[in-house]
Every structure is written in C-alpha cells, then in structure tokens.
Design a protein around this motif. Structure first.
Motif, short mmCIF file in Angstrom:
data_model
loop_
_atom_site.label_atom_id
_atom_site.label_comp_id
_atom_site.label_asym_id
_atom_site.label_seq_id
_atom_site.Cartn_x
_atom_site.Cartn_y
_atom_site.Cartn_z
N MET A 74 56.64 35.90 -28.00
CA MET A 74 55.48 36.74 -27.86
C MET A 74 55.70 38.06 -28.57
O MET A 74 56.76 38.65 -28.48
N ARG A 75 54.72 38.51 -29.26
CA ARG A 75 54.77 39.76 -29.99
C ARG A 75 54.56 40.97 -29.10
O ARG A 75 55.16 42.01 -29.31
N MET A 76 53.65 40.84 -28.16
CA MET A 76 53.30 41.96 -27.29
C MET A 76 54.37 42.14 -26.20
O MET A 76 54.79 41.17 -25.59
N LYS A 77 54.76 43.39 -25.99
CA LYS A 77 55.73 43.71 -24.94
C LYS A 77 55.04 44.58 -23.90
O LYS A 77 54.35 45.54 -24.24
N ALA A 78 55.24 44.23 -22.64
CA ALA A 78 54.63 44.99 -21.55
C ALA A 78 55.25 46.37 -21.45
O ALA A 78 56.45 46.56 -21.67
N LEU A 79 54.41 47.35 -21.14
CA LEU A 79 54.86 48.71 -20.91
C LEU A 79 54.76 49.02 -19.43
O LEU A 79 53.87 48.51 -18.74
N VAL B 127 50.70 49.36 -32.20
CA VAL B 127 49.45 49.42 -31.47
C VAL B 127 49.77 49.34 -29.97
O VAL B 127 50.63 48.58 -29.56
N VAL B 128 49.10 50.19 -29.19
CA VAL B 128 49.21 50.16 -27.73
C VAL B 128 47.84 49.78 -27.20
O VAL B 128 46.84 50.41 -27.54
N ILE B 129 47.80 48.72 -26.38
CA ILE B 129 46.54 48.24 -25.83
C ILE B 129 46.60 48.39 -24.32
O ILE B 129 47.56 47.95 -23.68
N ILE B 130 45.56 49.02 -23.76
CA ILE B 130 45.48 49.22 -22.31
C ILE B 130 44.20 48.54 -21.83
O ILE B 130 43.11 48.81 -22.35
N SER B 131 44.35 47.65 -20.85
CA SER B 131 43.21 46.93 -20.30
C SER B 131 43.54 46.48 -18.89
O SER B 131 44.62 45.95 -18.64
N GLU B 132 42.63 46.69 -17.98
CA GLU B 132 42.75 46.23 -16.59
C GLU B 132 44.03 46.71 -15.92
O GLU B 132 44.69 45.96 -15.21
N GLY B 133 44.43 47.94 -16.16
CA GLY B 133 45.62 48.49 -15.52
C GLY B 133 46.93 47.99 -16.11
O GLY B 133 47.99 48.25 -15.55
N LYS B 134 46.88 47.27 -17.21
CA LYS B 134 48.09 46.80 -17.89
C LYS B 134 48.16 47.45 -19.25
O LYS B 134 47.12 47.73 -19.86
N ALA B 135 49.37 47.67 -19.74
CA ALA B 135 49.57 48.24 -21.07
C ALA B 135 50.58 47.39 -21.82
O ALA B 135 51.59 46.97 -21.26
N LYS B 136 50.30 47.14 -23.10
CA LYS B 136 51.21 46.37 -23.94
C LYS B 136 51.31 47.05 -25.30
O LYS B 136 50.37 47.71 -25.75
N ILE B 137 52.45 46.85 -25.95
CA ILE B 137 52.70 47.43 -27.25
C ILE B 137 53.18 46.35 -28.21
O ILE B 137 53.81 45.38 -27.78
N SER B 138 52.86 46.54 -29.49
CA SER B 138 53.33 45.61 -30.50
C SER B 138 53.48 46.36 -31.81
O SER B 138 52.65 47.22 -32.15
N GLU B 139 54.53 46.03 -32.56
CA GLU B 139 54.69 46.57 -33.89
C GLU B 139 53.71 45.87 -34.82
O GLU B 139 53.49 44.66 -34.71
N ARG C 201 42.24 38.62 -26.03
CA ARG C 201 43.11 38.00 -27.03
C ARG C 201 43.45 39.01 -28.11
O ARG C 201 42.63 39.83 -28.49
N VAL C 202 44.68 38.92 -28.61
CA VAL C 202 45.10 39.68 -29.79
C VAL C 202 45.60 38.65 -30.79
O VAL C 202 46.46 37.83 -30.47
#
Length: 65
Positions: A1-6, A26-38, A56-57
């Motif tokens: 998986m590319r996205m890592k939970a923050l 990129v940092v994506i925040i949705s529904e109280g969750k945050a994830k980051i990906s290079e 989806r990303v």
C-alpha cells in the motif's frame, strides 16, 4: 500500500514534522482519518469522493521517454 496512516491524537490534532516529509507528498484527511503518500515523479493522481468522503486514491504512473 502506498498510503500510510498518520496519527491523530486524542485531542484531534495532527502533528507533522515537515523535515521528515518527502519533498513532494499528499496528505488526505477524511472521516477523522489522515493518510500520507509520496507523489511519484511522473503520474496522474486521482482522488475520488462520494458524498463528501474519500473513497479511492488512484495513481496512473508513466515514464518520460
């Protein structure tokens, strides 16, 4: 998986040290969750949402010839 939970702490704060981040990410925040990906060097990144929520990303990677 590319996205890592923050980690979001109990107070709802997201702490990021910009010195530890990749140069392009990129940092994506949705529904109280945050994830980051290079971000890849050459790609199209699509973030799909449904009813205001990230569902989806998708990366469409390429290479310069």
């Amino acid at each position: 998986m590319r996205m890592k939970a923050l980690n979001i702490d109990s107070q709802g704060l997201l702490n990021l040290d910009i010195m530890d981040l990749p140069p392009s990410c990129v940092v994506i925040i949705s529904e109280g969750k945050a994830k980051i990906s290079e971000l890849p060097a050459f790609a199209e990144t699509k973030i799909t949402t449904h009813q205001g929520k990230v569902t989806r990303v998708k990366w469409d990677e390429g290479e310069v010839f």
